[in-house]
Design a protein around this motif. Structure first.
Motif, PDB file in Angstrom:
ATOM      1  N   ALA A 126      37.255 -46.910 -51.423  1.00 16.60           N
ATOM      2  CA  ALA A 126      37.949 -47.372 -50.112  1.00 16.60           C
ATOM      3  C   ALA A 126      39.454 -46.840 -49.886  1.00 16.60           C
ATOM      4  O   ALA A 126      39.713 -47.011 -48.632  1.00 16.60           O
ATOM      5  CB  ALA A 126      38.148 -49.009 -50.295  1.00 16.60           C
ATOM      6  N   TYR A 127      39.711 -46.047 -50.690  1.00 17.47           N
ATOM      7  CA  TYR A 127      41.165 -45.379 -50.446  1.00 17.47           C
ATOM      8  C   TYR A 127      40.783 -43.868 -50.696  1.00 17.47           C
ATOM      9  O   TYR A 127      39.982 -43.218 -51.014  1.00 17.47           O
ATOM     10  CB  TYR A 127      41.891 -45.904 -51.399  1.00 17.47           C
TER      11      TYR A 127
ATOM     12  N   VAL B 167      45.319 -49.717 -62.079  1.00 21.60           N
ATOM     13  CA  VAL B 167      45.336 -49.865 -60.922  1.00 21.60           C
ATOM     14  C   VAL B 167      45.633 -51.292 -60.200  1.00 21.60           C
ATOM     15  O   VAL B 167      46.756 -51.436 -59.112  1.00 21.60           O
ATOM     16  CB  VAL B 167      43.861 -49.702 -60.341  1.00 21.60           C
ATOM     17  N   GLN B 168      45.683 -52.440 -61.041  1.00 30.07           N
ATOM     18  CA  GLN B 168      46.074 -53.717 -60.580  1.00 30.07           C
ATOM     19  C   GLN B 168      47.641 -53.711 -60.509  1.00 30.07           C
ATOM     20  O   GLN B 168      48.132 -54.714 -59.970  1.00 30.07           O
ATOM     21  CB  GLN B 168      45.674 -54.773 -61.439  1.00 30.07           C
ATOM     22  N   LEU B 169      48.189 -52.901 -61.122  1.00 27.78           N
ATOM     23  CA  LEU B 169      49.687 -52.959 -61.226  1.00 27.78           C
ATOM     24  C   LEU B 169      50.538 -52.081 -60.381  1.00 27.78           C
ATOM     25  O   LEU B 169      51.621 -52.077 -60.203  1.00 27.78           O
ATOM     26  CB  LEU B 169      50.400 -52.650 -62.810  1.00 27.78           C
ATOM     27  N   LEU B 170      49.628 -51.192 -59.474  1.00 30.11           N
ATOM     28  CA  LEU B 170      50.314 -50.225 -58.635  1.00 30.11           C
ATOM     29  C   LEU B 170      51.041 -51.076 -57.490  1.00 30.11           C
ATOM     30  O   LEU B 170      50.401 -52.100 -57.083  1.00 30.11           O
ATOM     31  CB  LEU B 170      49.282 -49.280 -58.203  1.00 30.11           C
ATOM     32  N   PRO B 171      52.213 -50.723 -57.036  1.00 29.40           N
ATOM     33  CA  PRO B 171      52.856 -51.377 -55.933  1.00 29.40           C
ATOM     34  C   PRO B 171      51.778 -51.444 -54.772  1.00 29.40           C
ATOM     35  O   PRO B 171      51.392 -50.438 -54.330  1.00 29.40           O
ATOM     36  CB  PRO B 171      54.127 -50.378 -55.670  1.00 29.40           C
ATOM     37  N   VAL B 172      51.722 -52.616 -54.242  1.00 25.32           N
ATOM     38  CA  VAL B 172      50.852 -52.719 -53.155  1.00 25.32           C
ATOM     39  C   VAL B 172      51.144 -51.928 -51.791  1.00 25.32           C
ATOM     40  O   VAL B 172      50.141 -51.392 -51.089  1.00 25.32           O
ATOM     41  CB  VAL B 172      50.868 -54.262 -52.490  1.00 25.32           C
ATOM     42  N   SER B 173      52.488 -51.532 -51.786  1.00 24.05           N
ATOM     43  CA  SER B 173      52.645 -50.740 -50.690  1.00 24.05           C
ATOM     44  C   SER B 173      51.834 -49.214 -50.537  1.00 24.05           C
ATOM     45  O   SER B 173      51.589 -48.777 -49.441  1.00 24.05           O
ATOM     46  CB  SER B 173      54.024 -50.249 -50.353  1.00 24.05           C
ATOM     47  N   PHE B 174      51.506 -48.731 -51.684  1.00 21.28           N
ATOM     48  CA  PHE B 174      50.816 -47.479 -51.963  1.00 21.28           C
ATOM     49  C   PHE B 174      49.281 -47.986 -51.199  1.00 21.28           C
ATOM     50  O   PHE B 174      48.717 -46.942 -50.426  1.00 21.28           O
ATOM     51  CB  PHE B 174      50.481 -46.959 -53.150  1.00 21.28           C
ATOM     52  N   TRP B 175      48.796 -48.968 -51.446  1.00 20.44           N
ATOM     53  CA  TRP B 175      47.566 -49.277 -50.501  1.00 20.44           C
ATOM     54  C   TRP B 175      47.604 -49.561 -49.070  1.00 20.44           C
ATOM     55  O   TRP B 175      46.848 -49.107 -48.369  1.00 20.44           O
ATOM     56  CB  TRP B 175      46.832 -50.544 -51.257  1.00 20.44           C
ATOM     57  N   GLU B 176      48.638 -50.173 -48.729  1.00 22.03           N
ATOM     58  CA  GLU B 176      49.087 -50.539 -47.398  1.00 22.03           C
ATOM     59  C   GLU B 176      49.232 -49.290 -46.649  1.00 22.03           C
ATOM     60  O   GLU B 176      48.909 -49.166 -45.479  1.00 22.03           O
ATOM     61  CB  GLU B 176      50.180 -51.582 -47.460  1.00 22.03           C
ATOM     62  N   GLN B 177      50.096 -48.176 -47.239  1.00 26.20           N
ATOM     63  CA  GLN B 177      50.487 -47.034 -46.519  1.00 26.20           C
ATOM     64  C   GLN B 177      49.305 -46.322 -46.484  1.00 26.20           C
ATOM     65  O   GLN B 177      49.228 -45.078 -45.883  1.00 26.20           O
ATOM     66  CB  GLN B 177      51.503 -46.409 -47.007  1.00 26.20           C
TER      67      GLN B 177
ATOM     68  N   SER C  39      58.316 -54.042 -55.642  1.00 19.03           N
ATOM     69  CA  SER C  39      58.805 -54.157 -54.106  1.00 19.03           C
ATOM     70  C   SER C  39      58.979 -52.501 -53.613  1.00 19.03           C
ATOM     71  O   SER C  39      59.432 -52.426 -52.674  1.00 19.03           O
ATOM     72  CB  SER C  39      59.948 -54.824 -54.087  1.00 19.03           C
ATOM     73  N   PHE C  40      58.475 -51.459 -54.339  1.00 16.96           N
ATOM     74  CA  PHE C  40      58.751 -50.040 -53.987  1.00 16.96           C
ATOM     75  C   PHE C  40      57.972 -49.999 -52.700  1.00 16.96           C
ATOM     76  O   PHE C  40      56.783 -50.198 -52.508  1.00 16.96           O
ATOM     77  CB  PHE C  40      58.149 -49.105 -55.166  1.00 16.96           C
ATOM     78  N   GLN C  41      58.751 -49.294 -51.806  1.00 18.29           N
ATOM     79  CA  GLN C  41      58.111 -49.102 -50.496  1.00 18.29           C
ATOM     80  C   GLN C  41      57.559 -47.401 -50.554  1.00 18.29           C
ATOM     81  O   GLN C  41      58.090 -46.509 -50.331  1.00 18.29           O
ATOM     82  CB  GLN C  41      59.223 -49.312 -49.476  1.00 18.29           C
ATOM     83  N   ALA C  42      56.142 -47.248 -50.625  1.00 14.76           N
ATOM     84  CA  ALA C  42      55.683 -46.173 -50.226  1.00 14.76           C
ATOM     85  C   ALA C  42      55.699 -45.833 -48.984  1.00 14.76           C
ATOM     86  O   ALA C  42      55.800 -46.589 -48.121  1.00 14.76           O
ATOM     87  CB  ALA C  42      54.199 -46.148 -50.792  1.00 14.76           C
TER      88      ALA C  42
END
Ligand code: A3P
Length: 290
Positions: A180-181, A106-116, A27-30
């Motif tokens: 994509a990133y 890559v599949q375990l990185l907190p999603v907020s890194f992608w979202e941000q 749940s980490f917020q990047a």
């Protein structure tokens, strides 16, 4: 959920003292201005971190050393009982947080890194040198189980039964994401061959412009010889129960192609065939023959 559950679900072994608080990592917020450094273990994590640190400190070695002691951000997935976890520490750092480091696939990185859409630097190193370096690290860093003989360890490495799992899946996973990133995908071998060019790539990626003399200073400060004697970079401050440098120094050889001193002809043939199979269908390429 704990490290054990995580390992069962994802079949990825992790360092023993790490990731006891997986829910926190998940749940980490990047923040949009976070920089993430990602590597498979033993690919030059310490090296690229020192370079980025020197860049952000405009080549000020003393500031960089202080940073390393007091506020160099640990692995985001780190959580040892009795210590602030990586994410807890990160939460206390005001923006702009310089960077954070991870070994997560890559599949375990907190999603907020992608979202941000954070900027990320991924550093890869050829599999054979990683395997050799990892074997020595398993012996000196006591958080690992006994690696057994070199031949046994190599088998485990190929099967992805080492901390952070399969090297093959790790490099391929991040390679795909870069389409994509905002990922600067770098190679240890390129850094060895032309470190100045690679530092300049990082500068460009970070949108930083430094004077030639500062770049030369960074180049000198982050050379293997300098980092090997730098107490804030060589891990010699770690207690011997955690890392025993008399078994093998953390700053071991710092070269490309050391695998030739360890792989037998037979091991090399088996490895090459397995490598081909594992990397089939991927456009990922790295330099093994140096
Ligand atoms: P060797 O064991 O092959 O010597 P990580 O920081 O990801 O754990 O990677 C450690 C590896 O990077 C070790 O490899 C270490 O010697 C090497 N390394 C660290 N700093 C380096 C530098 N400035 N130049 C070249 N290699 C470096």
């Amino acid at each position: 959920s704990s490290r054990q559950e995580l390992e069962v679900i994802h079949e990825i072994p992790l360092y023993r003292p790490f990731v006891e608080k997986w829910a926190q990592v998940e749940s980490f917020q990047a923040r949009p201005d976070d920089l993430l450094i990602s590597t498979y273990p033993k690919s030059g994590t310490t090296w690229i971190s020192e370079i980025v640190d020197m860049i952000y400190n405009n080549g000020d070695e003393e500031k960089c050393k202080r940073d390393a002691i007091f506020n160099r951000v640990p692995f985001m997935e780190m959580s040892c009982p009795g210590l602030l976890s990586g994410t807890e520490q990160l939460d206390t750092v005001p923006s702009h947080r310089v960077y954070t480091i991870t070994h997560l696939p890559v599949q375990l990185l907190p999603v907020s890194f992608w979202e941000q859409d954070c900027k990320m630097i991924y550093l890869a190193r050829n599999a054979k040198d990683v395997a050799v370096s990892y074997y020595h690290f398993y012996q000196m860093a006591k958080m690992h189980p006994d690696p057994g003989t070199w031949d046994e360890f190599l088998g485990k490495f190929m099967a992805g039964k080492v901390a952070y799992g399969s090297w093959y899946d790790h490099v391929k996973g991040w390679w795909e994401k870069k389409k994509a990133y905002r990922i600067l995908y770098m190679f240890y071998e390129d850094m060895k061959k032309d470190p100045k060019r690679e530092i300049e790539k990082v500068l460009q990626f970070l949108g930083k412009d430094l004077k030639e003399e500062v770049v030369n200073k960074i180049l000198h400060h982050t050379s293997f010889q300098e980092m090997k004697k730098n107490p804030t970079a060589n891990y010699e401050m770690m207690p011997t129960w955690a890392m025993d440098h008399s078994v093998s120094p953390f700053m071991r050889k710092g070269m490309s192609g050391d695998w030739k001193n360890y792989f037998t002809v037979a091991q090399n043939e088996i490895f090459d065939a397995h490598y081909k199979e594992q990397m089939k269908g991927s456009t990922f390429k790295c330099q093994m023959e140096i």
